[in-house]
Scaffold this motif. Structure first.
Motif, PDB file in Angstrom:
ATOM      1  N   TRP A  48     -18.564   6.662 -61.223  1.00 19.42           N
ATOM      2  CA  TRP A  48     -19.853   7.005 -60.627  1.00 19.42           C
ATOM      3  C   TRP A  48     -20.090   6.222 -59.341  1.00 19.42           C
ATOM      4  N   LEU A  49     -19.609   5.005 -59.313  1.00 19.78           N
ATOM      5  CA  LEU A  49     -19.749   4.203 -58.107  1.00 19.78           C
ATOM      6  C   LEU A  49     -18.982   4.833 -56.944  1.00 19.78           C
ATOM      7  N   LEU A  50     -17.785   5.341 -57.234  1.00 21.57           N
ATOM      8  CA  LEU A  50     -16.981   5.977 -56.197  1.00 21.57           C
ATOM      9  C   LEU A  50     -17.610   7.280 -55.722  1.00 21.57           C
ATOM     10  N   VAL A  51     -18.270   7.999 -56.626  1.00 27.10           N
ATOM     11  CA  VAL A  51     -18.925   9.246 -56.228  1.00 27.10           C
ATOM     12  C   VAL A  51     -19.984   8.970 -55.164  1.00 27.10           C
ATOM     13  N   VAL A  52     -20.805   7.951 -55.377  1.00 26.94           N
ATOM     14  CA  VAL A  52     -21.854   7.623 -54.408  1.00 26.94           C
ATOM     15  C   VAL A  52     -21.240   7.075 -53.120  1.00 26.94           C
ATOM     16  N   LEU A  53     -20.190   6.266 -53.237  1.00 21.61           N
ATOM     17  CA  LEU A  53     -19.538   5.721 -52.051  1.00 21.61           C
ATOM     18  C   LEU A  53     -18.981   6.829 -51.161  1.00 21.61           C
ATOM     19  N   TYR A  54     -18.274   7.772 -51.756  1.00 26.79           N
ATOM     20  CA  TYR A  54     -17.687   8.848 -50.957  1.00 26.79           C
ATOM     21  C   TYR A  54     -18.754   9.783 -50.395  1.00 26.79           C
ATOM     22  N   ALA A  55     -19.857   9.971 -51.122  1.00 27.43           N
ATOM     23  CA  ALA A  55     -20.944  10.799 -50.585  1.00 27.43           C
ATOM     24  C   ALA A  55     -21.554  10.153 -49.347  1.00 27.43           C
TER      25      ALA A  55
END
Length: 486
Positions: A352-359
């Motif tokens: 989930w952390l990576l999802v927000v980072l890439y967004a």
């Protein structure tokens, strides 16, 4: 002027003493002002109060001491989690209403919490200093889980305070070697985003390891902790410019910002801008000054390092082994991994952390391609907040603040500012002033993006009826509704 004293133009029949220094005059003025205030208080306190003879006996305070203790400590913990003062006040107001304590009011600062209890009998004010260090990601997740539990079950305040103390006193779940590796990976990831060159990879690894060792040493030695920005800035400069070809491929300047990235006050400056924009002038000004002071301490460390090395300067090499388009994309992945290890992210939160980072990264790059860096900063801050709120809706996802903080930090608003301050202090470069102005605008763009994103994520969609009544009047809206009835 006191009438007993002579006028300035009248002659004096005694020896005129030498003028007192400025410090003495200020001290004397302060003493006279304090004496005047003390005499005024004595006169006010001497006025008798017209109390009725049948006044009721003193009653218990409207809010229990246990509840006040919980609210004060909860506010301090929320400050340490990276929340703005306005958001901390909203959360505390919500918690107080859960316990039916409508007589409690809060005034939140980055350095403490003021709690005011007011009823028909009068008011009383209490405070608690915010001396808690920045919380880890696992502590932030446990804190918001406790807040949700309080909202749903409303436990005894003493029990909730004890649970909060357990969260704040919990030891880091991450091993020391994994924290060292996390900072190395984090520094490398940020370096790939800012300067994607293969020549700088050895420098990112070495400097990331050394800086994390200094941070761990500062956690155990308060004297080093006070001068950590200066020490880290000087150490990174000595390594980068002392071994320019071995660590930086002949371009040591590109190692400075990624090397001290974990000490940059980007989040502090942006939170200060948000608070200034929302009317919290005291909190916003204090955060902004604190962030700028930390930038100058880092730049002072750079100056010391350059002076220790002498007047040698390393020119930028003509040929650098630039990496491809995939390097910044890989850098975001490394930032997520490094941040989760270094800041002890809760289990099952990396995805989930990576999802927000890439967004946030995609929005930032899109803005840069369309309108430049300022638009990219605005879009990155605007997208990060709704993405974090959408992620929180999943069953096993961490709280919003856990996924938002790494994306917030990735925007690195303080990175350009540190480079500009370094140029102004070390090289007297006029371009440094330009970079400082760009940093200020970048911080404002990110703050505005976060404010807009927060509004999109938390506000309800606008209703048509209130808008019609606002422009046409309430009678028009009512008549329109009557005409629609069968």
């Amino acid at each position: 002027m006191n009438p007993t004293e002579p006028e300035p133009h009248q002659p004096q029949h005694r020896m005129v003493p030498a003028p007192r220094p400025m410090s003495g005059r200020l001290y004397g003025a302060t003493r006279r002002a304090a004496g005047s205030m003390d005499r005024w208080l004595r006169r006010v306190s001497a006025v008798p109060l017209d109390l009725p003879e049948d006044a009721p006996e003193p009653q218990e305070p409207p809010v229990s001491a246990d509840l006040l203790d919980l609210l004060r400590h909860m506010g301090v913990a929320l400050i340490a989690s990276g929340e703005t003062t306005n958001q901390v006040q909203r959360i505390l107001d919500d918690l107080a209403r859960r316990y039916d304590a409508d007589e409690v009011h809060f005034f939140v600062l980055p350095t403490g919490i003021f709690v005011r209890v007011h009823d028909s009998r009068g008011s009383a004010v209490d405070l608690l200093e915010a001396n808690v260090d920045t919380l880890r990601l696992d502590q932030i997740a446990a804190l918001y889980k406790l807040i949700d539990e309080i909202k749903h079950t409303v436990p005894a305040p003493a029990k909730a305070t004890l649970a909060l103390a357990v969260i704040l006193d919990s030891p880091p779940p991450t091993a020391v070697w994994l924290m060292l590796l996390g900072n190395v990976v984090l520094t490398t990831g940020l370096g790939l985003m800012l300067n994607p060159t293969a020549d700088a990879l050895p420098g990112y690894i070495v400097i990331g390891l050394v800086v994390q060792l200094l941070i761990l040493l500062a956690d155990r030695m308060p004297l080093i902790s006070l001068g950590l920005p200066v020490l880290a800035g000087g150490t990174v400069t000595l390594l980068a410019f002392g071994f320019p070809h071995a660590l930086g491929g002949g371009n040591p300047q590109q190692l400075l910002v990624p090397g001290v990235s974990t000490l940059l006050p980007g989040a502090t400056l942006t939170n200060g801008s948000i608070e200034l924009a929302t009317g919290s002038m005291v909190a916003g000004a204090s955060r902004t000054i604190y962030g700028l002071n930390k930038l100058f301490l880092l730049a002072f460390g750079v100056l010391i390092g350059l002076q220790l090395l002498g007047s040698q300067r390393v020119g930028t090499p003509e040929h650098l082994h630039q990496l491809g388009w995939w390097a910044p994309v890989l850098g975001v992945l490394l930032i997520g991994l490094g941040h989760s290890w270094r800041a002890s992210a809760p289990p099952k939160s990396l995805l989930w952390l990576l999802v927000v980072l890439y967004a946030a990264f995609a929005a930032q790059r899109l803005g840069v391609q369309i309108g430049g860096g300022l638009l990219g900063s605005f879009l990155g801050g605007m997208v990060a907040v709704p993405a974090a709120y959408l992620v929180q809706r999943n069953r096993n996802a961490p709280p919003t603040q856990v996924t938002f903080l790494p994306a917030f930090w990735m925007l690195v608003p303080g990175g350009i500012g540190f480079a500009g301050v370094s140029q102004l202090v070390a090289e007297s470069d006029a371009n440094g002033l330009h970079v400082l102005v760009t940093t200020t605008l970048t911080v404002l763009a990110i703050a505005l993006g976060v404010l807009v994103g927060s509004g999109l994520a938390t506000k309800r969609p606008p209703q048509i009826t209130p808008m019609v009544e606002q422009f046409l009047g309430p009678d028009t809206g009512r008549h329109s509704a009557d005409r629609r009835r069968p």
